[in-house]
Each structure stands twice: as C-alpha cells, then as structure tokens.
Write a protein that holds these residues in place. Structure first.
Motif, mmCIF file in Angstrom:
data_model
loop_
_atom_site.group_PDB
_atom_site.id
_atom_site.type_symbol
_atom_site.label_atom_id
_atom_site.label_comp_id
_atom_site.label_asym_id
_atom_site.label_seq_id
_atom_site.Cartn_x
_atom_site.Cartn_y
_atom_site.Cartn_z
ATOM 1 N N HIS A 1 62.247 28.175 44.601
ATOM 2 C CA HIS A 1 61.152 28.555 43.708
ATOM 3 C C HIS A 1 60.646 29.939 44.114
ATOM 4 C CE1 HIS A 1 60.883 24.164 42.826
ATOM 5 N NE2 HIS A 1 60.401 24.577 41.669
ATOM 6 N N THR A 2 60.361 30.778 43.134
ATOM 7 C CA THR A 2 59.857 32.120 43.432
ATOM 8 C C THR A 2 58.351 32.226 43.250
ATOM 9 O OG1 THR A 2 60.342 32.802 41.152
ATOM 10 C CG2 THR A 2 62.044 33.227 42.815
ATOM 11 N N VAL B 1 55.145 24.625 43.133
ATOM 12 C CA VAL B 1 55.227 24.105 44.498
ATOM 13 C C VAL B 1 53.837 23.746 45.019
ATOM 14 C CG1 VAL B 1 55.861 24.668 46.872
ATOM 15 C CG2 VAL B 1 57.345 25.373 44.992
ATOM 16 N N THR C 1 64.160 25.067 47.946
ATOM 17 C CA THR C 1 64.360 24.898 46.509
ATOM 18 C C THR C 1 64.635 26.201 45.777
ATOM 19 O OG1 THR C 1 61.985 25.108 46.036
ATOM 20 C CG2 THR C 1 62.833 22.891 46.498
ATOM 21 N N MET D 1 59.737 26.337 49.286
ATOM 22 C CA MET D 1 60.360 27.416 48.518
ATOM 23 C C MET D 1 61.630 27.931 49.184
ATOM 24 S SD MET D 1 56.829 29.358 47.421
ATOM 25 C CE MET D 1 57.598 30.775 46.640
#
Length: 210
Positions: free
Chosen positions: A154-155, A160, A152, A149
């Motif tokens: 991603h939140t 993931v 990338t 994360m």
C-alpha cells in the motif's frame, strides 16, 4: 474480481486456528498455493500470477508490484514455504501455473479462483478479500502502518490506518471484557457478608483503619 452483489468479504470468518480457511485444503494444489500465497503476502491477484521460482529464496519471495513498480521482499509463513518446497516445478518460470504448466493470465486466474471458491462452498467471499484479510491479520498482530505497508505494498496509510484502528479497537474492547470477567470472578470468590469497606457505625473498625 468482484461478483455482482457480493462485497469483498474478509476470509477471517472462515479461518481455522492456523488462520487459513479449512476449505482451502480441498482446493487443487495450484489454487491452494494461490490462496496461501495471497494470505501470506497480501499481494494483488495480478502480482500473485507473476511470482517466479527464481525470486523464491527459501525464506521469502521478491515481488515486483505491477501497480507501484516497487520491488519488495516478503517473508513467507511456514505453511507457505512447506507448500512451495513440495510443489513440482516442471521447468515452469512462474510459481502459479495452469494445469498445462503455462502461466496464468490475470482474468483467467480470477475466473478460476471464483469457480474454486464457489465449489468450496464459501459464500460472500471473493479473491481480493485474501489481500484484505492478510492486512487485517498483520494489524491484529500489532504491526504498525509502515510495517503492514512494507508487505502489502500500500502506498497510502488511508486504508492501512483503518485496519490498524480497527485492530486497536478490538484489542481495547477485549481488554475491557477481560477486566470485567476478572472483576466478576473476584466478586463471586469473595466470602458472603464480608466487605473491605469500613462500617462508619463500627467505631472500633474505623479507629483501627486510622
């Protein structure tokens, strides 16, 4: 970009030992740079086209993600650094530009990527698959959800976590296959007719084991 009837296929299926698709190197410099940056950073297309030379420090690049507004620093693969260091800048602000040196608009960039992918003969592969593949490679390398994360952007751990579980399953399966192969090799190497299991009818052998 998602072509009709085509899934977001991972680029892993067409990768070489260096983990980059061989067809990438038949692309023009600008599109090749986009593909390698995407595989190295795991960023969305809209973030790739806004990457600036001023944010590249020779080791990694700072990216402001449009979706989350988060500013992150991402280390770059050796091949990505070599490519960027050898690219002519021509006074451009952004790293990725059109042939006329102007910045890409996201929709034009996605259209050109799709055209180049088809010209390279890559079937069932779309631009967003680069981000998916980057995340999967990080998971396969043993990175944790939070580590992935951090690169990338991603939140949520939902997607993931899927990559991490998939990679973990692959490692366990590979470990099992390796153990089976080793066991079979040991069995073939054993001398015929000789067993390490005592024969209960052989009194002397049983007594020697006691």
């Amino acid at each position: 970009m998602k072509a009709a009837g085509v899934s977001k296929t991972s680029w892993s299926g067409v990768s070489d030992q260096a983990r980059y698709p061989p067809s990438v190197f038949s692309f023009g410099t600008r599109i090749r740079a986009a593909v390698i940056l995407a595989l190295t950073t795991g960023q969305r297309g809209q973030d790739l086209v806004t990457m600036k030379w001023a944010d590249y420090d020779g080791a990694g690049i700072y990216v402001v993600q449009l979706k989350t507004r988060a500013r992150v620093w991402i280390p770059l693969h050796d091949r990505a650094r070599h490519l960027l260091d050898s690219m002519p800048r021509h006074g451009a602000e952004t790293i990725l530009t059109r042939t006329d040196g102007r910045p890409w608009k996201v929709n034009h960039f996605q259209h050109e990527m799709g055209k180049q992918i088809r010209a390279a003969g890559l079937q069932g592969v779309v631009t967003h698959g680069l981000r998916t593949t980057a995340a999967k490679w990080l998971a396969e390398a043993g990175c944790s959800e939070r580590e992935i994360m951090s690169i990338t952007g991603h939140t949520s751990t939902a997607m993931v976590g899927h990559y991490v579980r998939e990679a973990s399953q692959k490692r366990r399966a590979q470990s099992a296959a390796t153990k089976v192969a080793r066991y079979r090799l040991e069995q073939r190497s054993a001398k015929p007719g000789i067993s390490n299991v005592p024969n209960p009818h052989n009194k002397q052998a049983v007594e020697s084991d006691e």
